[in-house]
Design a protein around this motif. Structure first.
Motif, mmCIF file in Angstrom:
data_model
loop_
_atom_site.group_PDB
_atom_site.id
_atom_site.type_symbol
_atom_site.label_atom_id
_atom_site.label_comp_id
_atom_site.label_asym_id
_atom_site.label_seq_id
_atom_site.Cartn_x
_atom_site.Cartn_y
_atom_site.Cartn_z
ATOM 1 N N ARG A 1 2.419 -10.392 4.218
ATOM 2 C CA ARG A 1 1.840 -9.119 4.641
ATOM 3 C C ARG A 1 0.572 -8.826 3.885
ATOM 4 O O ARG A 1 0.141 -7.694 4.335
ATOM 5 C CB ARG A 1 3.031 -8.070 4.404
ATOM 6 N N GLN B 1 -9.186 -5.344 7.384
ATOM 7 C CA GLN B 1 -9.017 -4.608 6.069
ATOM 8 C C GLN B 1 -7.599 -4.335 5.933
ATOM 9 O O GLN B 1 -6.996 -4.044 4.721
ATOM 10 C CB GLN B 1 -9.890 -3.369 6.114
ATOM 11 N N GLY B 2 -6.751 -4.278 6.962
ATOM 12 C CA GLY B 2 -5.457 -3.812 6.921
ATOM 13 C C GLY B 2 -5.373 -2.311 7.162
ATOM 14 O O GLY B 2 -6.299 -1.635 6.925
ATOM 15 N N TYR B 3 -4.225 -1.800 7.551
ATOM 16 C CA TYR B 3 -3.989 -0.777 8.060
ATOM 17 C C TYR B 3 -4.132 0.683 7.252
ATOM 18 O O TYR B 3 -4.908 1.394 7.099
ATOM 19 C CB TYR B 3 -2.599 -0.462 8.943
ATOM 20 N N ALA B 4 -3.304 0.287 5.923
ATOM 21 C CA ALA B 4 -3.215 1.286 5.017
ATOM 22 C C ALA B 4 -4.810 1.494 4.317
ATOM 23 O O ALA B 4 -5.002 2.311 3.788
ATOM 24 C CB ALA B 4 -2.302 0.634 3.936
ATOM 25 N N THR B 5 -5.383 0.226 4.240
ATOM 26 C CA THR B 5 -6.770 0.377 3.378
ATOM 27 C C THR B 5 -7.846 0.750 4.333
ATOM 28 O O THR B 5 -9.068 0.999 3.875
ATOM 29 C CB THR B 5 -7.117 -0.999 2.669
ATOM 30 N N ALA C 1 0.843 -1.190 0.173
ATOM 31 C CA ALA C 1 0.148 0.005 0.100
ATOM 32 C C ALA C 1 0.943 1.270 -0.119
ATOM 33 O O ALA C 1 0.346 2.241 -0.512
ATOM 34 C CB ALA C 1 -0.952 0.098 1.184
ATOM 35 N N HIS D 1 -3.954 -9.624 1.917
ATOM 36 C CA HIS D 1 -5.500 -8.926 2.097
ATOM 37 C C HIS D 1 -5.646 -7.850 1.272
ATOM 38 O O HIS D 1 -6.756 -7.335 1.404
ATOM 39 C CB HIS D 1 -5.641 -8.621 3.546
ATOM 40 N N GLN E 1 10.630 -13.347 8.641
ATOM 41 C CA GLN E 1 10.744 -12.339 9.893
ATOM 42 C C GLN E 1 11.735 -12.584 10.842
ATOM 43 O O GLN E 1 12.085 -11.546 11.724
ATOM 44 C CB GLN E 1 9.441 -12.678 10.601
ATOM 45 N N ARG F 1 10.209 -6.954 21.809
ATOM 46 C CA ARG F 1 10.106 -8.175 21.422
ATOM 47 C C ARG F 1 11.458 -8.892 21.791
ATOM 48 O O ARG F 1 11.568 -9.944 22.019
ATOM 49 C CB ARG F 1 9.803 -8.368 20.017
ATOM 50 N N THR G 1 1.440 -8.969 12.604
ATOM 51 C CA THR G 1 2.207 -9.574 11.502
ATOM 52 C C THR G 1 2.115 -8.625 10.212
ATOM 53 O O THR G 1 3.284 -8.559 9.493
ATOM 54 C CB THR G 1 1.837 -10.885 11.348
ATOM 55 N N ARG G 2 0.990 -8.236 9.899
ATOM 56 C CA ARG G 2 0.807 -7.475 8.858
ATOM 57 C C ARG G 2 1.142 -6.099 8.611
ATOM 58 O O ARG G 2 1.729 -5.540 7.581
ATOM 59 C CB ARG G 2 -0.811 -7.632 8.457
ATOM 60 N N HIS H 1 5.704 -2.844 9.286
ATOM 61 C CA HIS H 1 6.195 -2.025 8.603
ATOM 62 C C HIS H 1 5.514 -0.679 8.320
ATOM 63 O O HIS H 1 6.100 0.199 7.741
ATOM 64 C CB HIS H 1 6.633 -2.642 7.296
ATOM 65 N N MET H 2 4.268 -0.630 8.789
ATOM 66 C CA MET H 2 3.575 0.691 8.505
ATOM 67 C C MET H 2 3.902 1.655 9.641
ATOM 68 O O MET H 2 3.431 2.653 9.378
ATOM 69 C CB MET H 2 2.012 0.434 8.451
ATOM 70 N N GLN I 1 -3.406 -16.851 11.218
ATOM 71 C CA GLN I 1 -3.554 -17.101 9.953
ATOM 72 C C GLN I 1 -4.169 -18.504 9.639
ATOM 73 O O GLN I 1 -4.603 -18.778 8.384
ATOM 74 C CB GLN I 1 -2.119 -17.192 9.075
ATOM 75 N N HIS J 1 2.927 -16.762 16.018
ATOM 76 C CA HIS J 1 2.842 -15.896 15.103
ATOM 77 C C HIS J 1 2.128 -16.525 13.844
ATOM 78 O O HIS J 1 1.204 -15.869 13.249
ATOM 79 C CB HIS J 1 4.079 -15.172 14.574
#
Lengths: 223, 223
Positions: free
Chosen positions: A124, B36-40, A39, A127, A183, B141, B123-124, B127-128, B183, B179
């Motif tokens: 990642r 939906q995911g962070y970016a979307t 994204a 989705h 990871q 962690r 997990t998803r 990186h955001m 899924q 982790h």
DNA sequence: ATCGACATACCGTCTGGTCGGTTTGCACGA
DNA sequence: TCGTGCAAACCGACCAGACGGTATGTCGAT
């Protein structure tokens, strides 16, 4: 022969088409998606990194989503082909289940390390795919798991693998290792790829083997 | 006592503040980010789902990134607190390493199932996060893994865990299971949470135990 | 002259975030 | 009890810019 055939399925040999642009764009997209995420990577960035223009890219790919799916497609095809190859070879030679499974597991780990960037994207960005594409990916992965599960179930029936844990859990237990690789694994680390593949496979196999006690009367097939 | 203290660390008891808006927004964000995911997911969507306005949200959170980090923060704090609690209790009782490790592993799995949505986001969307925040998450962690590794190394020294695989690989082998849960695990599945925690822990422990052969002369401490 | 392979300029949409303003909660003095 | 003051809580219209995608054009090969 089958060994040669497997070697012929090396990562680099799976086509990224012959066109230069197609190739370049896909490579750049994979790289950027893996490091920045889908994204947060714009089409502009991709074409800039690939050294082409947006017009060129949209000539080969219908959409940004298409680009992402191409990455999945390549990975899924490759892994499935290798699995089939190994299972077929094992059957042809009449190998014991555990030996076939060991070969498969080590191969999956090894291949997943070669496809580390793809693995990152896989986890990642699943989705972000269009729903139909998401379903397609799930379908393909399901097919893969079914083959793997058949192996496990054969081992359970033969009494070499434990039967007190559902196959679904055993599968998850193994593929968790595989999916987790992107990871934590670093190519700069101490172990070689082959060593790591052996170690992870060994940990898995040791976990799923049936207890030596209470052996069934069914004839155990020695290696 | 320590058992009661652990129970007091239940998921729901970790504060989401008392303010209703803060609470509501965070819950909605978690839910949407996970599906939906962070970016979307837009800020508009979040506040709409939470039934508040954008102004209200930005009164409690500095940015969308802040919202995401709050989810990480909560999860990391909780898991670390539980780990410390269990290790301390084990030390107090003088439990054998394997028993402590088993308790820890089962607890991590159980807690991770309770925090399934958080796990998905973890997990998803790592990186955001803003780079500094990403570093903070890694730091936390790492601290967690260090505690876990200490347990493993104690077991290795005592000869109950195998020493032919690096601790880093053993750690990865376990946390991969954790982790990977978001899924594949479905609450609608056949096993109860406790059963699954036991099974995964057993698979792990069986894999890492030292071979019974070639026992060292150091006194083995029976349970 | 036809077609694939690109280049370039452009568009409509949506986003995270802001900001001036209004309402609410509440301590406190008379 | 009532007004008063004031900060915190909250509203919602607005913006600048970035994004994916497209329309149109160019050019060389056949």
């Amino acid at each position: 022969m089958s060994r040669a055939a497997l070697a012929a399925l090396a990562v680099k040999d799976v086509p990224m088409r012959t066109t230069n642009v197609h190739d370049q764009v896909l490579r750049a997209a994979l790289d950027l998606f893996a490091t920045q995420g889908y994204a947060t990577t714009s089409v502009q960035e991709i074409v800039a990194a690939a050294g082409v223009t947006k017009g060129a890219m949209y000539h080969y790919f219908a959409s940004k989503d298409d680009l992402l799916f191409a990455i999945y497609e390549r990975m899924l095809s490759l892994q499935k082909a290798r699995l089939d190859q190994l299972v077929a070879a094992g059957a042809e030679r009449g190998d014991a289940v555990e030996d076939v499974l060991r070969a498969v597991c080590e191969d999956v780990v090894t291949t997943s390390i070669e496809l580390l960037a793809e693995g990152t994207v896989y986890t990642r960005s699943q989705h972000m795919l269009a729903p139909e594409r998401q379903a397609e990916v799930k379908r393909r992965r399901r097919a893969y798991h079914d083959d793997f599960q058949a192996l496990l179930e054969r081992g359970i029936e033969e009494g070499v693998f434990r039967d007190d844990v559902p196959p679904a859990v055993l599968i998850a237990h193994f593929f968790s290792d595989v999916h987790y690789l992107p990871q934590w694994y670093s190519p700069a680390g101490p172990e070689t790829t082959a060593e790591l593949a052996e170690q992870l496979t060994e940990l898995f196999l040791r976990g799923i083997r049936a207890e030596p006690s209470a052996t069934k009367p069914s004839g155990g097939k020695a290696k």
